[in-house]
Design a protein around this motif. Sequence first.
Motif, mmCIF file in Angstrom:
data_model
loop_
_atom_site.group_PDB
_atom_site.id
_atom_site.type_symbol
_atom_site.label_atom_id
_atom_site.label_comp_id
_atom_site.label_asym_id
_atom_site.label_seq_id
_atom_site.Cartn_x
_atom_site.Cartn_y
_atom_site.Cartn_z
ATOM 1 N N ASN A 187 0.822 -1.209 0.000
ATOM 2 C CA ASN A 187 0.000 0.000 0.000
ATOM 3 C C ASN A 187 0.856 1.259 0.000
ATOM 4 O OD1 ASN A 187 -2.577 -1.495 0.537
ATOM 5 N ND2 ASN A 187 -1.459 -2.047 2.375
ATOM 6 N N SER A 188 2.134 1.111 -0.299
ATOM 7 C CA SER A 188 3.051 2.232 -0.197
ATOM 8 C C SER A 188 2.849 3.262 -1.298
ATOM 9 C CB SER A 188 4.497 1.725 -0.239
ATOM 10 O OG SER A 188 4.754 1.023 -1.450
ATOM 11 N N MET A 189 2.092 2.913 -2.348
ATOM 12 C CA MET A 189 1.926 3.840 -3.459
ATOM 13 C C MET A 189 0.703 4.733 -3.295
ATOM 14 S SD MET A 189 4.494 3.681 -5.301
ATOM 15 C CE MET A 189 3.920 4.683 -6.670
ATOM 16 N N ILE A 190 0.012 4.649 -2.191
ATOM 17 C CA ILE A 190 -1.070 5.600 -1.952
ATOM 18 C C ILE A 190 -0.457 6.969 -1.725
ATOM 19 C CG2 ILE A 190 -2.965 6.221 -0.424
ATOM 20 C CD1 ILE A 190 -3.346 3.325 0.205
ATOM 21 N N PRO A 191 -0.824 7.979 -2.516
ATOM 22 C CA PRO A 191 -0.216 9.303 -2.331
ATOM 23 C C PRO A 191 -0.455 9.836 -0.924
ATOM 24 C CG PRO A 191 -1.403 9.189 -4.406
ATOM 25 C CD PRO A 191 -1.743 7.941 -3.653
ATOM 26 N N GLN A 192 0.577 10.428 -0.354
ATOM 27 C CA GLN A 192 0.477 10.963 0.991
ATOM 28 C C GLN A 192 -0.599 12.038 1.081
ATOM 29 O OE1 GLN A 192 3.554 13.662 2.139
ATOM 30 N NE2 GLN A 192 3.695 12.853 4.223
ATOM 31 N N SER A 193 -0.798 12.797 0.019
ATOM 32 C CA SER A 193 -1.762 13.893 0.028
ATOM 33 C C SER A 193 -3.206 13.402 0.072
ATOM 34 C CB SER A 193 -1.572 14.775 -1.211
ATOM 35 O OG SER A 193 -1.778 14.023 -2.402
ATOM 36 N N GLU A 194 -3.432 12.092 -0.204
ATOM 37 C CA GLU A 194 -4.791 11.567 -0.267
ATOM 38 C C GLU A 194 -5.234 10.886 1.017
ATOM 39 O OE1 GLU A 194 -6.581 12.402 -3.040
ATOM 40 O OE2 GLU A 194 -4.682 13.487 -3.201
ATOM 41 N N ILE A 195 -4.398 10.873 2.039
ATOM 42 C CA ILE A 195 -4.734 10.232 3.313
ATOM 43 C C ILE A 195 -5.352 11.267 4.239
ATOM 44 C CG2 ILE A 195 -3.865 8.951 5.293
ATOM 45 C CD1 ILE A 195 -1.579 7.983 3.567
ATOM 46 N N ASP A 196 -6.601 11.047 4.620
ATOM 47 C CA ASP A 196 -7.264 11.929 5.565
ATOM 48 C C ASP A 196 -6.972 11.517 7.003
ATOM 49 O OD1 ASP A 196 -8.853 13.948 6.587
ATOM 50 O OD2 ASP A 196 -10.708 12.803 6.413
ATOM 51 N N GLN A 197 -6.901 10.216 7.241
ATOM 52 C CA GLN A 197 -6.621 9.710 8.578
ATOM 53 C C GLN A 197 -6.013 8.322 8.464
ATOM 54 O OE1 GLN A 197 -9.481 8.058 11.911
ATOM 55 N NE2 GLN A 197 -9.553 10.283 11.997
ATOM 56 N N LEU A 198 -4.996 8.080 9.272
ATOM 57 C CA LEU A 198 -4.364 6.766 9.339
ATOM 58 C C LEU A 198 -4.462 6.292 10.782
ATOM 59 C CD1 LEU A 198 -1.137 5.590 7.614
ATOM 60 C CD2 LEU A 198 -1.442 5.107 10.030
ATOM 61 N N GLN A 199 -5.223 5.229 10.988
ATOM 62 C CA GLN A 199 -5.446 4.700 12.330
ATOM 63 C C GLN A 199 -4.675 3.399 12.499
ATOM 64 O OE1 GLN A 199 -9.407 3.383 13.223
ATOM 65 N NE2 GLN A 199 -9.122 3.531 15.432
ATOM 66 N N VAL A 200 -3.993 3.293 13.615
ATOM 67 C CA VAL A 200 -3.221 2.103 13.947
ATOM 68 C C VAL A 200 -3.786 1.511 15.232
ATOM 69 C CG1 VAL A 200 -0.954 1.176 14.509
ATOM 70 C CG2 VAL A 200 -1.160 3.047 12.863
ATOM 71 N N ILE A 201 -4.128 0.217 15.184
ATOM 72 C CA ILE A 201 -4.625 -0.501 16.361
ATOM 73 C C ILE A 201 -3.615 -1.578 16.698
ATOM 74 C CG2 ILE A 201 -6.523 -1.821 17.349
ATOM 75 C CD1 ILE A 201 -8.370 -0.589 15.314
ATOM 76 N N THR A 202 -3.026 -1.481 17.885
ATOM 77 C CA THR A 202 -2.004 -2.430 18.300
ATOM 78 C C THR A 202 -2.489 -3.413 19.348
ATOM 79 O OG1 THR A 202 -1.203 -0.851 19.971
ATOM 80 C CG2 THR A 202 -0.173 -0.776 17.800
ATOM 81 N N GLY A 203 -3.629 -3.161 19.968
ATOM 82 C CA GLY A 203 -4.146 -4.057 20.994
ATOM 83 C C GLY A 203 -5.621 -3.805 21.235
ATOM 84 N N GLY A 204 -6.304 -4.784 21.831
ATOM 85 C CA GLY A 204 -7.732 -4.641 22.060
ATOM 86 C C GLY A 204 -8.525 -4.565 20.782
ATOM 87 N N ILE A 205 -8.153 -5.367 19.797
ATOM 88 C CA ILE A 205 -8.770 -5.312 18.471
ATOM 89 C C ILE A 205 -10.198 -5.832 18.545
ATOM 90 C CG2 ILE A 205 -8.600 -6.138 16.097
ATOM 91 C CD1 ILE A 205 -5.587 -6.344 16.517
#
Length: 284
Positions: A187-205
């Motif tokens: 997914n590295s080719m998604i332009p940075q300018s097109e990301i509104d929010q990037l959410q990371v869940i590391t626990g309690g999924i």
Amino acid sequence: MARYLLLSLTFLLMGVWGMAQTSLGGKITDVDTGEELIGANVTLSKDGNFVTGTSTDFDGNYKLTIDPGTYDVEVSYVGFPPNKITGVIANGGQNNKLDVQLGGGIDLDVVVVTEYKNPLIQKDNTSSGGVVTSEQIRNLPTKDINALAASVAGMSAADDGDAISVRGSRSNGTDYYIDGIRVSGSNSMIPQSEIDQLQVITGGIGAEYGDVTGGIISITTKGPSSKFSGGFEAETSEYLDQFGYNLLSANISGPILKKKDTGESILGFRFSGQYRERKDDDPP
């Protein structure tokens, strides 16, 4: 055959609906008396475009099911000047809370505009991780999805953009979602300018993600804007080092149809593209 196709489509839509359970709610009250305001209007807009709206119930409460992202919330009630809160962050998969107080007399020609402050503690948040907004992404020096996610506590990557690990788990234990749809591959080719929010869940999924051995990286992309806008970016390291890094990206957005009375956009477009070349994919 048609029955099985219909059943598969139903389960697919239910899965997409389950992934989009992000809500924004709260209580609307009078700042002077503390009384609940029944029937107050709450509207959400994004990039100048109307998204959705509702009215408060008999207890002054409201709740809206939305996509993750950053919104402007405007609350209006008869006899009070409208109150507009800008930059409200709705984290994915959570019941985000925003209480609003109206006051200031009956001067209806004034709109009170305040800036949203992200609370330090989410009361109903049972998962661990973090959220990277578009403003934060714009200020970061990296352009890769994994490198952006690695800025959250609990995430690590050997090199910039290399395979990412969640709390020491294997890299293939990390699942990726784009606008609520699970994807595989790079997914590295998604332009940075097109990301509104990037959410990371590391626990309690949550159960809606299924069996995950590592963590979740969920990306919400931007939508069209109410005004014509665009951008162009170019980076290169040619003749400066031996790695041969070149990056070109561009985007354009704007309205297609607008309401004649209010000027609000009801249909818009957004196009973006990115080209990246690296002669050495893994420089020392």
